[in-house]
Design an enzyme around this catalytic site. Structure first.
Site, PDB file in Angstrom:
ATOM      1  N   ASP A  12       0.867  -1.180   0.000  1.00 55.24           N
ATOM      2  CA  ASP A  12       0.000   0.000   0.000  1.00 55.24           C
ATOM      3  C   ASP A  12       0.908   1.236   0.000  1.00 55.24           C
ATOM      4  OD1 ASP A  12       0.867   0.327   2.609  1.00 55.24           O
ATOM      5  OD2 ASP A  12      -1.129   0.222   3.524  1.00 55.24           O
ATOM      6  N   HIS A  13       0.317   2.403   0.229  1.00 56.87           N
ATOM      7  CA  HIS A  13       1.077   3.658   0.180  1.00 56.87           C
ATOM      8  C   HIS A  13       2.157   3.746   1.249  1.00 56.87           C
ATOM      9  CE1 HIS A  13      -2.282   4.063   2.959  1.00 56.87           C
ATOM     10  NE2 HIS A  13      -1.531   4.915   3.640  1.00 56.87           N
ATOM     11  N   CYS A  69       2.988  -3.450   3.932  1.00 55.70           N
ATOM     12  CA  CYS A  69       2.170  -2.284   4.297  1.00 55.70           C
ATOM     13  C   CYS A  69       2.840  -1.683   5.529  1.00 55.70           C
ATOM     14  CB  CYS A  69       0.694  -2.661   4.507  1.00 55.70           C
ATOM     15  SG  CYS A  69       0.354  -3.760   5.900  1.00 55.70           S
ATOM     16  N   GLY A  70       2.146  -0.857   6.275  1.00 56.01           N
ATOM     17  CA  GLY A  70       2.786  -0.210   7.415  1.00 56.01           C
ATOM     18  C   GLY A  70       3.307  -1.220   8.426  1.00 56.01           C
ATOM     19  N   THR A  71       2.423  -2.120   8.836  1.00 55.42           N
ATOM     20  CA  THR A  71       2.813  -3.158   9.802  1.00 55.42           C
ATOM     21  C   THR A  71       3.094  -4.498   9.137  1.00 55.42           C
ATOM     22  OG1 THR A  71       0.504  -3.792  10.054  1.00 55.42           O
ATOM     23  CG2 THR A  71       1.358  -2.145  11.621  1.00 55.42           C
ATOM     24  N   GLY A  72       2.651  -4.661   7.924  1.00 60.11           N
ATOM     25  CA  GLY A  72       2.697  -5.975   7.254  1.00 60.11           C
ATOM     26  C   GLY A  72       1.504  -6.840   7.600  1.00 60.11           C
ATOM     27  N   HIS A 102       9.011 -24.995   6.997  1.00 63.23           N
ATOM     28  CA  HIS A 102       8.001 -25.770   7.724  1.00 63.23           C
ATOM     29  C   HIS A 102       6.574 -25.506   7.259  1.00 63.23           C
ATOM     30  CE1 HIS A 102      10.525 -26.876  11.552  1.00 63.23           C
ATOM     31  NE2 HIS A 102      11.137 -27.169  10.419  1.00 63.23           N
ATOM     32  N   ASN A 103       6.277 -24.296   6.858  1.00 63.84           N
ATOM     33  CA  ASN A 103       4.880 -23.945   6.527  1.00 63.84           C
ATOM     34  C   ASN A 103       4.637 -23.844   5.034  1.00 63.84           C
ATOM     35  OD1 ASN A 103       5.668 -21.696   9.067  1.00 63.84           O
ATOM     36  ND2 ASN A 103       4.400 -23.483   9.454  1.00 63.84           N
ATOM     37  N   ARG A 113       6.858   0.140   8.525  1.00 61.24           N
ATOM     38  CA  ARG A 113       6.964   1.017   9.687  1.00 61.24           C
ATOM     39  C   ARG A 113       7.530   0.261  10.893  1.00 61.24           C
ATOM     40  NH1 ARG A 113       0.940   3.628   8.663  1.00 61.24           N
ATOM     41  NH2 ARG A 113       1.565   5.066   7.011  1.00 61.24           N
ATOM     42  N   ARG A 136       7.085 -34.520   7.636  1.00 59.72           N
ATOM     43  CA  ARG A 136       5.996 -34.337   8.607  1.00 59.72           C
ATOM     44  C   ARG A 136       5.299 -32.994   8.428  1.00 59.72           C
ATOM     45  NH1 ARG A 136      10.607 -32.822  11.273  1.00 59.72           N
ATOM     46  NH2 ARG A 136      10.482 -31.098  12.767  1.00 59.72           N
ATOM     47  N   HIS A 137       6.008 -32.035   7.851  1.00 61.22           N
ATOM     48  CA  HIS A 137       5.422 -30.713   7.682  1.00 61.22           C
ATOM     49  C   HIS A 137       4.365 -30.698   6.576  1.00 61.22           C
ATOM     50  CE1 HIS A 137       8.466 -29.405  10.402  1.00 61.22           C
ATOM     51  NE2 HIS A 137       9.421 -29.832   9.596  1.00 61.22           N
TER      52      HIS A 137
HETATM   53  C1  RB5 Z   1      -2.030   2.486   6.603  1.00 61.63           C
HETATM   54  O1  RB5 Z   1      -2.063   3.653   7.361  1.00 61.63           O
HETATM   55  C2  RB5 Z   1      -1.847   1.282   7.510  1.00 61.63           C
HETATM   56  O2  RB5 Z   1      -2.999   1.048   8.225  1.00 61.63           O
HETATM   57  C3  RB5 Z   1      -1.472   0.061   6.691  1.00 61.63           C
HETATM   58  O3  RB5 Z   1      -0.315   0.326   5.967  1.00 61.63           O
HETATM   59  C4  RB5 Z   1      -1.162  -1.214   7.464  1.00 61.63           C
HETATM   60  O4  RB5 Z   1      -0.286  -0.974   8.518  1.00 61.63           O
HETATM   61  C5  RB5 Z   1      -2.314  -2.016   7.867  1.00 61.63           C
HETATM   62  O5  RB5 Z   1      -2.194  -3.158   8.349  1.00 61.63           O
END
Ligand code: RB5
Length: 156
Positions: A12-13, A69-72, A102-103, A113, A136-137
């Site tokens: 995303d952005h 994304c910001g947090t993934g 494994h997965n 971020r 096993r996996h």
């Molecule tokens: C965008 O602000 C933020 O919410 C997005 O990048 C992400 O972190 C969501 O999971």
């Protein structure tokens, strides 16, 4: 058809710069990069970008996918709604290797971020250089796939 060298990238952005750094890095390692954007910095919605990348992997058009994304987290959740996708968020190289071994993860998510570029590139390398161990996996991965077919299956 999954025996290709193609890696789809999306974000995303919040993660355009990291995605582009990953794209340049893995291209330099010899991977064929399919970067589906976005390229402009306007606010956008991670679910559509996560699912677009996931569909490229699920169809076999791309062997693996890397999304940010910001947090993934949000983009990973969206990708995992696509049948056949196993995507994990990683902020360390050990996890990135293990989700392949494994997965049998076919997608990796990174939070721009959360994780700096240098570590992110090492995480990507760990993910791309690891292989599924099977054994096993394999049965456990099959159990994940069974949930897609029978969501109301009995629990243990
Ligand atoms: C965008 O602000 C933020 O919410 C997005 O990048 C992400 O972190 C969501 O999971």
């Amino acid at each position: 058809m999954t025996a290709n060298n193609r890696i789809v990238l999306s974000s995303d952005h919040a993660a355009i710069a990291l995605r582009q750094a990953i794209a340049a890095h893995i291209a330099s390692l010899g991977w064929e990069v399919v970067d589906i954007g976005p390229t402009t910095p306007e606010s956008t919605h991670y679910p559509k970008h996560g699912q677009a990348a996931a569909r490229r992997v699920a169809s076999g058009d791309c062997r693996l996918g890397i999304i940010c994304c910001g947090t993934g987290q949000g983009i990973m959740m969206a990708a995992n709604k696509v049948k056949g996708i196993r995507c994990g968020v990683c902020a360390d190289t050990f996890s990135a290797r293990m989700i392949r071994q494994h997965n049998n993860a076919n997608m990796l998510s990174i939070g721009a971020r959360v994780t700096g570029e240098g570590l992110a590139l090492e995480i990507v390398e760990a993910f791309l250089s690891a292989e599924f161990e099977g054994g096993r996996h394999a049965m456990r991965v099959d159990m994940i796939e069974a949930v897609e077919e029978k969501p109301q299956a009995e629990s243990v």
